[in-house]
Design an enzyme around this catalytic site. Structure first.
Site, PDB file in Angstrom:
ATOM      1  N   HIS A  43      -1.063   3.576  -1.965  1.00 58.62           N
ATOM      2  CA  HIS A  43      -0.258   4.557  -1.241  1.00 58.62           C
ATOM      3  C   HIS A  43      -0.672   4.616   0.211  1.00 58.62           C
ATOM      4  O   HIS A  43      -1.783   4.235   0.599  1.00 58.62           O
ATOM      5  CB  HIS A  43      -0.373   5.944  -1.876  1.00 58.62           C
ATOM      6  CG  HIS A  43      -1.780   6.484  -1.877  1.00 58.62           C
ATOM      7  ND1 HIS A  43      -2.315   7.151  -0.806  1.00 58.62           N
ATOM      8  CD2 HIS A  43      -2.756   6.441  -2.819  1.00 58.62           C
ATOM      9  CE1 HIS A  43      -3.554   7.510  -1.093  1.00 58.62           C
ATOM     10  NE2 HIS A  43      -3.851   7.090  -2.304  1.00 58.62           N
ATOM     11  N   PHE A  46       3.412   7.503   4.173  1.00 55.46           N
ATOM     12  CA  PHE A  46       4.812   7.788   3.881  1.00 55.46           C
ATOM     13  C   PHE A  46       5.320   7.122   2.603  1.00 55.46           C
ATOM     14  O   PHE A  46       6.476   7.296   2.255  1.00 55.46           O
ATOM     15  CB  PHE A  46       5.696   7.321   5.052  1.00 55.46           C
ATOM     16  CG  PHE A  46       5.348   7.961   6.358  1.00 55.46           C
ATOM     17  CD1 PHE A  46       5.687   9.284   6.611  1.00 55.46           C
ATOM     18  CD2 PHE A  46       4.667   7.256   7.331  1.00 55.46           C
ATOM     19  CE1 PHE A  46       5.354   9.880   7.821  1.00 55.46           C
ATOM     20  CE2 PHE A  46       4.329   7.842   8.538  1.00 55.46           C
ATOM     21  CZ  PHE A  46       4.672   9.162   8.784  1.00 55.46           C
ATOM     22  N   ASP A 157       1.076  -8.002  12.292  1.00 58.59           N
ATOM     23  CA  ASP A 157      -0.038  -7.330  11.614  1.00 58.59           C
ATOM     24  C   ASP A 157      -0.614  -8.237  10.537  1.00 58.59           C
ATOM     25  O   ASP A 157      -0.870  -7.802   9.406  1.00 58.59           O
ATOM     26  CB  ASP A 157       0.426  -6.006  11.010  1.00 58.59           C
ATOM     27  CG  ASP A 157      -0.753  -5.102  10.621  1.00 58.59           C
ATOM     28  OD1 ASP A 157      -1.861  -5.302  11.166  1.00 58.59           O
ATOM     29  OD2 ASP A 157      -0.565  -4.208   9.772  1.00 58.59           O
ATOM     30  N   LYS A 159      -3.320 -10.054   8.535  1.00 61.92           N
ATOM     31  CA  LYS A 159      -4.729  -9.840   8.198  1.00 61.92           C
ATOM     32  C   LYS A 159      -4.872 -10.056   6.695  1.00 61.92           C
ATOM     33  O   LYS A 159      -3.867 -10.017   5.956  1.00 61.92           O
ATOM     34  CB  LYS A 159      -5.173  -8.425   8.597  1.00 61.92           C
ATOM     35  CG  LYS A 159      -4.337  -7.304   7.992  1.00 61.92           C
ATOM     36  CD  LYS A 159      -4.767  -5.940   8.523  1.00 61.92           C
ATOM     37  CE  LYS A 159      -3.874  -4.822   7.960  1.00 61.92           C
ATOM     38  NZ  LYS A 159      -4.272  -3.493   8.481  1.00 61.92           N
ATOM     39  N   ASN A 162      -3.007  -7.930   4.161  1.00 58.02           N
ATOM     40  CA  ASN A 162      -1.561  -8.089   4.045  1.00 58.02           C
ATOM     41  C   ASN A 162      -1.168  -9.456   3.489  1.00 58.02           C
ATOM     42  O   ASN A 162       0.004  -9.834   3.535  1.00 58.02           O
ATOM     43  CB  ASN A 162      -0.885  -7.884   5.404  1.00 58.02           C
ATOM     44  CG  ASN A 162      -0.883  -6.422   5.824  1.00 58.02           C
ATOM     45  OD1 ASN A 162      -1.024  -5.532   4.987  1.00 58.02           O
ATOM     46  ND2 ASN A 162      -0.742  -6.173   7.112  1.00 58.02           N
ATOM     47  N   ASP A 175       4.024  -6.945   3.822  1.00 60.68           N
ATOM     48  CA  ASP A 175       3.999  -5.863   4.801  1.00 60.68           C
ATOM     49  C   ASP A 175       4.584  -6.266   6.153  1.00 60.68           C
ATOM     50  O   ASP A 175       3.871  -6.554   7.111  1.00 60.68           O
ATOM     51  CB  ASP A 175       2.580  -5.335   4.989  1.00 60.68           C
ATOM     52  CG  ASP A 175       2.589  -3.965   5.670  1.00 60.68           C
ATOM     53  OD1 ASP A 175       3.661  -3.552   6.166  1.00 60.68           O
ATOM     54  OD2 ASP A 175       1.539  -3.307   5.701  1.00 60.68           O
ATOM     55  N   THR A 197      -3.966  -4.595  13.826  1.00 56.39           N
ATOM     56  CA  THR A 197      -5.314  -4.146  13.505  1.00 56.39           C
ATOM     57  C   THR A 197      -6.269  -4.699  14.553  1.00 56.39           C
ATOM     58  O   THR A 197      -6.263  -5.916  14.806  1.00 56.39           O
ATOM     59  CB  THR A 197      -5.705  -4.640  12.104  1.00 56.39           C
ATOM     60  OG1 THR A 197      -4.746  -4.149  11.154  1.00 56.39           O
ATOM     61  CG2 THR A 197      -7.088  -4.152  11.716  1.00 56.39           C
TER      62      THR A 197
END
Length: 500
Positions: A43, A46, A157, A159, A162, A175, A197
């Site tokens: 989680h 949002f 993003d 990394k 992800n 993601d 990140t």
């Protein structure tokens, strides 16, 4: 946050609660009448991600549940819509699939591919990987990232958290919540949103003076490669500003167990100057990368991604392993935010063929699709309205009075001259090249439509690959080869011409 991937790592295990206790809509004990909701996988601020199973097919999926009120209150609806559009654009064997999107008055549901192996981060956290394993992950990462860039999508993003690994050991990029598309570039041709990140972000992003999304992604890929091979970050420092200084200056040192070829590649990827930083195409030509590399070959048919084996000569039967069937197609979102207030579920990735049609034996040919009056008007130069409904590459269309079997056979003959792999389903033919480039192998789709009982329209268009290679194929092979099949007295204008 809204872009939290449907990871199979469970950072916060909780006992399963009845769907009704969380306020989730259900019908007959199922989420929106189709999915059996399971355990919580993860989680964010949002969104929550759950394991689920399609009630009819038994297919395991991951469902990301977003609170619509929070999304509206925080201005996230445009970002959510963009993420949906991006995921539909980047269908690739090494990218997590989006099957469908549903919405009620209070929730938005992303139904996605469930990747059982978990995050790549969990594997690296146990220590550095063996070189052959790290190389394979990096090869798959670069294949997926290069595919995205060729379609104007920049992840921003990248990394290990992800990057997911499936049960076969194949990498899946996930993601895309922070992704950008080409039309977000400013007039200077650069992106200006600071995101990502810190440990993996490129120096030009930190500088906040604008950056090339593709170059920034390549830098992140370099940091990932270093982490896979070393087991630690190249620019790590407990002091954030000290870490930023290291990134700005490109201050890192390769461990002694890095080979000369790997060190050379990393020095070119982690180049602080984006203008001289290595490109995806150059990475794929480097000696370290090429060792044991098998190019990703696949095709997309009926909204499904199929891997392509070297000795495969026809479309494989999808059988029972295909993803869960979406509900019947409904009107797609037209950009009006009011669509988010609908009570009914909406599918953003509807199947183009029914399950009964998909199970039909290969080679059983049906009657070709008939063109209606609107279709005919769209063939006329200056009246081509099809662009309002879907993106189309450069197309070639012509009318023929020849038997459909003759047309398809001729397409297959032309394809073999250029060593294209040929795939046929009913009156659709897919021609797939073998030459790799930054944009992947050239793939051309051809389809025959019935105009009248004695006339047909043949449409040929590029699906994937390099535009110049496609145009060269059309001029040198397709048009000369098909010229004798053209019905020259047809009343539709611009026969055998490129549509605008």
């Amino acid at each position: 946050m809204a872009g939290t991937p449907p990871s199979s790592r469970d950072p916060s295990p909780q006992p399963r609660r009845p769907a009704s206790s969380a306020g989730r809509p259900k019908r007959g004990g199922l989420l929106l009448g189709r999915y059996e909701l399971g355990r919580l996988l993860g989680h964010g601020t949002f969104a929550k991600v759950y394991h689920a199973r399609h009630a009819d097919t038994g297919e395991a999926v991951a469902i990301k549940v977003l609170d619509k009120e929070k999304a509206l209150r925080n201005g996230l609806v445009p970002h959510i819509k963009r993420e949906i559009a991006i995921l539909r654009r980047v269908r690739h064997p090494n990218i997590v699939r989006l099957y469908e999107v549903m919405a009620t008055k209070s929730k938005i549901y992303f139904v996605m591919e469930y990747v059982r192996g978990g995050e790549l981060f969990a594997r690296v956290a146990k220590g550095r990987l063996k070189e052959d394993i790290a190389r394979r992950y990096f090869q798959q990462l670069i294949s997926a990232v290069g595919f995205c860039h060729a379609r104007g999508v920049f992840h921003r993003d990248l990394k290990p958290e992800n990057l997911l690994v499936d049960e076969s050991g194949d990498l899946k990029v996930s993601d895309f919540g922070l992704s950008a598309v080409a039309d977000q570039f400013h007039t200077d041709g650069l992106l200006h949103t600071f995101c990502g990140t810190p440990s993996y972000v490129a120096p030009e992003v930190l500088a906040r003076r604008g950056y090339d999304g593709a170059k920034a992604d390549i830098w992140s890929c370099g940091v990932i490669l270093f982490v896979l091979m070393a087991g630690y970050l190249p620019f790590h420092d407990q002091n954030l500003m000290a870490m930023y200084r290291k990134i700005y200056r490109g201050e890192f040192r390769c461990p002694r167990w890095f080979s000369r070829d790997l060190t050379s590649l990393l020095n070119r990827v982690l180049d602080t100057n984006p203008e001289t930083r290595i490109t995806v195409a150059q990475i794929m030509e480097s000696r370290w990368f090429l060792k044991g590399f098998r190019p990703v070959r696949f095709y997309v048919e009926d909204d499904q991604v199929h891997s392509l084996a070297d000795d495969e000569n026809e479309v494989p039967d999808q059988g029972p392993s295909q993803p869960p069937q979406p509900p019947p197609p409904q009107q797609e979102d037209d950009g009006d935010d009011s669509g988010w207030e609908s009570d009914s579920s909406v599918a953003s990735c509807p199947a183009t063929l029914s399950s009964e049609e998909r199970r039909r034996p290969l080679g059983s040919l049906t009657r070709p699709v008939s063109l209606n009056a609107f279709d005919i008007i769209s063939f006329s130069r200056g009246f081509n309205l099809s662009g309002l409904f879907e993106e189309r590459g450069k197309e070639v269309r012509f009318v023929s009075a020849q038997p459909m079997q003759t047309i398809v056979t001729k397409l297959e003959e032309i394809a073999k001259v250029k060593s294209f792999a040929v795939r046929r389903k009913d009156w659709r033919v897919s021609l797939e090249g073998t030459r790799e480039s930054e944009k992947g192998p050239l793939t051309i789709a051809a389809e025959v439509f019935e105009l009248t009982p004695s006339l047909v329209v043949v449409e040929v268009k590029m699906k994937v690959g390099d535009r110049e290679e496609y145009e060269d194929f059309c001029e040198r092979e397709l048009k000369p080869g098909m010229q004798n099949l053209v019905h020259h007295t047809a009343s539709i204008p611009d026969i055998l011409s490129d549509t605008e």
